[in-house]
Design a protein around this motif. Structure first.
Motif, PDB file in Angstrom:
ATOM      1  N   ILE A 313       0.694  -1.178  -0.097  1.00 50.32           N
ATOM      2  CA  ILE A 313       0.040   0.081   0.026  1.00 50.32           C
ATOM      3  C   ILE A 313       1.094   1.060   0.038  1.00 50.32           C
ATOM      4  CG2 ILE A 313      -1.677   1.308   1.384  1.00 50.32           C
ATOM      5  CD1 ILE A 313      -2.721  -1.335   2.364  1.00 50.32           C
ATOM      6  N   VAL A 314       1.966   1.405   0.886  1.00 49.32           N
ATOM      7  CA  VAL A 314       2.674   2.474   0.979  1.00 49.32           C
ATOM      8  C   VAL A 314       3.441   2.689  -0.293  1.00 49.32           C
ATOM      9  CG1 VAL A 314       4.805   3.342   1.993  1.00 49.32           C
ATOM     10  CG2 VAL A 314       3.057   2.277   3.500  1.00 49.32           C
ATOM     11  N   SER A 315       3.895   1.748  -0.925  1.00 52.11           N
ATOM     12  CA  SER A 315       4.558   1.790  -2.266  1.00 52.11           C
ATOM     13  C   SER A 315       3.741   2.342  -3.299  1.00 52.11           C
ATOM     14  CB  SER A 315       5.428   0.599  -2.547  1.00 52.11           C
ATOM     15  OG  SER A 315       4.578  -0.554  -2.868  1.00 52.11           O
ATOM     16  N   GLY A 316       2.672   1.744  -3.216  1.00 51.18           N
ATOM     17  CA  GLY A 316       1.572   2.094  -4.351  1.00 51.18           C
ATOM     18  C   GLY A 316       1.174   3.611  -4.175  1.00 51.18           C
ATOM     19  N   LEU A 317       1.184   4.091  -2.922  1.00 51.20           N
ATOM     20  CA  LEU A 317       0.976   5.610  -2.871  1.00 51.20           C
ATOM     21  C   LEU A 317       1.907   6.540  -3.405  1.00 51.20           C
ATOM     22  CD1 LEU A 317      -0.443   5.515   0.914  1.00 51.20           C
ATOM     23  CD2 LEU A 317      -1.981   5.950  -1.262  1.00 51.20           C
ATOM     24  N   ALA A 323       2.088  15.353  -8.259  1.00 53.59           N
ATOM     25  CA  ALA A 323       3.045  16.226  -8.031  1.00 53.59           C
ATOM     26  C   ALA A 323       4.287  15.788  -6.673  1.00 53.59           C
ATOM     27  CB  ALA A 323       2.806  17.784  -8.023  1.00 53.59           C
ATOM     28  N   GLY A 324       5.588  15.939  -6.928  1.00 57.28           N
ATOM     29  CA  GLY A 324       6.255  15.720  -5.465  1.00 57.28           C
ATOM     30  C   GLY A 324       5.785  16.346  -4.380  1.00 57.28           C
ATOM     31  N   GLU A 325       5.500  17.562  -4.391  1.00 58.06           N
ATOM     32  CA  GLU A 325       5.319  18.566  -3.201  1.00 58.06           C
ATOM     33  C   GLU A 325       4.240  18.227  -2.683  1.00 58.06           C
ATOM     34  OE1 GLU A 325       3.459  20.659  -6.850  1.00 58.06           O
ATOM     35  OE2 GLU A 325       5.255  19.756  -6.331  1.00 58.06           O
ATOM     36  N   TRP A 326       3.243  17.119  -3.048  1.00 62.85           N
ATOM     37  CA  TRP A 326       2.072  16.711  -2.547  1.00 62.85           C
ATOM     38  C   TRP A 326       2.484  15.452  -1.637  1.00 62.85           C
ATOM     39  CZ3 TRP A 326      -1.656  19.907  -2.092  1.00 62.85           C
ATOM     40  CH2 TRP A 326      -1.752  21.129  -3.104  1.00 62.85           C
ATOM     41  N   MET A 327       3.339  14.833  -1.860  1.00 62.04           N
ATOM     42  CA  MET A 327       3.971  13.492  -1.259  1.00 62.04           C
ATOM     43  C   MET A 327       4.744  13.801   0.153  1.00 62.04           C
ATOM     44  SD  MET A 327       2.234  11.303  -2.901  1.00 62.04           S
ATOM     45  CE  MET A 327       2.811  10.139  -2.114  1.00 62.04           C
ATOM     46  N   PRO A 328       4.324  13.438   1.171  1.00 62.09           N
ATOM     47  CA  PRO A 328       5.013  13.575   2.560  1.00 62.09           C
ATOM     48  C   PRO A 328       6.641  13.181   2.224  1.00 62.09           C
ATOM     49  CG  PRO A 328       3.128  12.774   2.907  1.00 62.09           C
ATOM     50  CD  PRO A 328       3.287  12.424   1.698  1.00 62.09           C
ATOM     51  N   LEU A 329       7.476  13.730   2.667  1.00 67.72           N
ATOM     52  CA  LEU A 329       8.869  13.434   2.750  1.00 67.72           C
ATOM     53  C   LEU A 329       9.781  13.123   1.458  1.00 67.72           C
ATOM     54  CD1 LEU A 329       8.927  10.626   5.535  1.00 67.72           C
ATOM     55  CD2 LEU A 329       9.512  13.063   5.775  1.00 67.72           C
ATOM     56  N   SER A 330       9.011  13.746   0.410  1.00 67.60           N
ATOM     57  CA  SER A 330       9.409  13.705  -1.025  1.00 67.60           C
ATOM     58  C   SER A 330      10.611  14.774  -0.995  1.00 67.60           C
ATOM     59  CB  SER A 330       8.467  14.233  -2.007  1.00 67.60           C
ATOM     60  OG  SER A 330       8.017  15.462  -1.785  1.00 67.60           O
ATOM     61  N   GLY A 335      14.758  10.842   2.815  1.00 66.09           N
ATOM     62  CA  GLY A 335      13.416  10.557   2.841  1.00 66.09           C
ATOM     63  C   GLY A 335      13.033   9.054   2.627  1.00 66.09           C
ATOM     64  N   PHE A 336      13.552   8.288   1.438  1.00 73.27           N
ATOM     65  CA  PHE A 336      13.312   7.044   1.079  1.00 73.27           C
ATOM     66  C   PHE A 336      13.643   6.084   2.254  1.00 73.27           C
ATOM     67  CE2 PHE A 336      14.562   2.864  -0.549  1.00 73.27           C
ATOM     68  CZ  PHE A 336      13.570   2.515  -1.314  1.00 73.27           C
ATOM     69  N   GLY A 342       9.628   3.516   8.546  1.00 72.46           N
ATOM     70  CA  GLY A 342       8.257   3.603   8.994  1.00 72.46           C
ATOM     71  C   GLY A 342       7.343   2.441   8.457  1.00 72.46           C
ATOM     72  N   THR A 343       7.873   2.032   7.172  1.00 71.23           N
ATOM     73  CA  THR A 343       7.017   0.784   6.693  1.00 71.23           C
ATOM     74  C   THR A 343       7.191  -0.544   7.634  1.00 71.23           C
ATOM     75  OG1 THR A 343       6.956   1.842   4.651  1.00 71.23           O
ATOM     76  CG2 THR A 343       6.068  -0.461   4.635  1.00 71.23           C
ATOM     77  N   LEU A 344       8.402  -0.608   7.584  1.00 68.17           N
ATOM     78  CA  LEU A 344       9.034  -1.763   8.552  1.00 68.17           C
ATOM     79  C   LEU A 344       8.437  -1.780   9.804  1.00 68.17           C
ATOM     80  CD1 LEU A 344      10.645  -4.447   8.830  1.00 68.17           C
ATOM     81  CD2 LEU A 344      12.645  -2.747   9.457  1.00 68.17           C
ATOM     82  N   LEU A 345       8.263  -0.429  10.545  1.00 70.88           N
ATOM     83  CA  LEU A 345       7.694  -0.415  12.117  1.00 70.88           C
ATOM     84  C   LEU A 345       6.356  -0.728  11.847  1.00 70.88           C
ATOM     85  CD1 LEU A 345       9.627   2.722  13.202  1.00 70.88           C
ATOM     86  CD2 LEU A 345       9.937   0.318  13.874  1.00 70.88           C
TER      87      LEU A 345
END
Length: 360
Positions: A313-317, A323-330, A335-336, A342-345
């Protein structure tokens, strides 16, 4: 008075004369006898002895003849019995009834013979497995013969052929018949114990390496018990009729043996019922265990699917065309790596929750 009694009486008279004679003074064992009277007795004995000796010699000389005559008579009786047996076996209805696997147990009384038809256990291969079934055994009682007819060799009769049963004789037909029926009950009980041992082996594997094939084996065992139960109940009807038929000649010992046969047959019926109930319980337990293992497997798969769906789900989002500015931590350095951690946690937290709910 016959000659033998005459000789014995003369010898007794001579013995009495000697034992009662007057002794000679200073003569030790000597005595005084009436010579003429003693000689007369001895003469009469001599006159009668030749006839006795001749008769004895005649009997000795004819001994072989008597033996040969007895053998000839015995051979004649045997041939008559075999001929009688052939005539009875030639009657196709009797043989067909004994060789028909679907023939039910019964008693048939005719003018010159009596047919007793019972079911006996037999081994066979079914579905590539060694199983048991029942086949008919015909016992034909004629006036001078007893004939058994069966479609195959059976342990019930081989026991008698190999003389592993003591004190049996074919002369007393009913007793021999009851001994055959008694041995049949013993074979039934032996095979029932063998079936129960196979069930026990399957039951012991339930916690280790239970497989679907064990269910098939239990089904085969239950099929064997169905055959046995049906045949034993039919045999019990035949045994009950044997107790009421006065036409069949029986001795007192035969009646006691028949009671033993009835008791053993009832015991075999009870064993069949008990083992069927136990096998039903074992089969239900085995089915429950297999279904439970399947449910556990499905539960584990569902839990793994839930955990694996989180990074998907995370990778799909983040893979959406926005646009990149709309994605958190982009635009954040590293950020990656932060997103991966975070996904692992989140996956670890999900696994902990599923474990507490016993889904992992």
């Amino acid at each position: 008075m016959n000659e033998q009694e005459g000789i014995l009486e003369l010898v007794e008279m001579l013995y009495s004369m000697v034992s009662e004679a007057w002794g000679v003074p200073l003569g030790n064992e000597k005595c005084l006898l009436d010579r003429d009277k003693a000689l007369d007795l001895i003469e009469e004995i001599k006159n009668q002895l030749p006839a006795e000796i001749a008769e004895a010699r005649r009997l000795v000389s004819r001994r072989d003849e008597f033996i040969s005559s007895a053998k000839r008579e015995g051979e004649s009786i045997r041939k008559m019995a075999e001929e009688r047996a052939r005539k009875l076996v030639d009657e196709q209805e009797i043989v067909r009834a004994a060789l028909d696997d679907e023939e039910s147990s019964r008693i048939s009384m005719e003018d010159d013979y009596t047919l007793i038809l019972v079911d006996i256990p037999s081994a066979e291969v079914r579905n590539n497995r060694n199983t048991y079934t029942t086949i008919p055994l015909g016992i034909i009682l004629a006036e001078d013969a007893l004939i058994t007819v069966c479609s195959e060799e059976t342990a019930v009769l081989n026991t008698f052929v190999e003389q592993r049963i003591r004190d049996f004789s074919t002369k007393k037909q009913m007793r021999f018949t009851y001994q055959i029926l008694y041995n049949s009950c013993m074979v039934y009980q032996s095979l029932l114990r063998s079936i129960d041992r196979k069930r026990t082996e399957i039951e012991e594997r339930i916690n280790d390496d239970t497989e679907d094939v064990d269910l098939v084996d239990l089904h085969e065992l239950e099929s064997n018990l169905v055959y046995f139960a049906t045949s034993l109940r039919a045999n019990s009807v035949v045994l009950d009729r044997l107790t009421r038929y006065g036409r069949l000649r029986q001795y007192e010992e035969d009646e006691e043996l028949l009671e033993d046969v009835i008791i053993e047959n009832k015991q075999a019926i009870e064993m069949t019922g008990i083992y069927r109930d136990i096998i039903n319980g074992t089969r239900e337990l085995l089915s429950t265990v297999i279904n439970n293992r399947l449910n556990n497997a499905m539960k584990y798969l569902a839990a793994i699917t839930i955990v694996m769906s989180i990074p998907t789900i995370v990778s799909g989002l983040y893979g959406m065309n926005v646009a990149g500015e709309w994605m958190p931590l982009s635009a954040t350095p590293h950020g990656f790596a932060i997103i991966c951690i975070g996904t692992l946690l989140i996956c670890i937290i999900a696994m902990i929750i599923l474990h507490k709910r016993r889904m992992l």
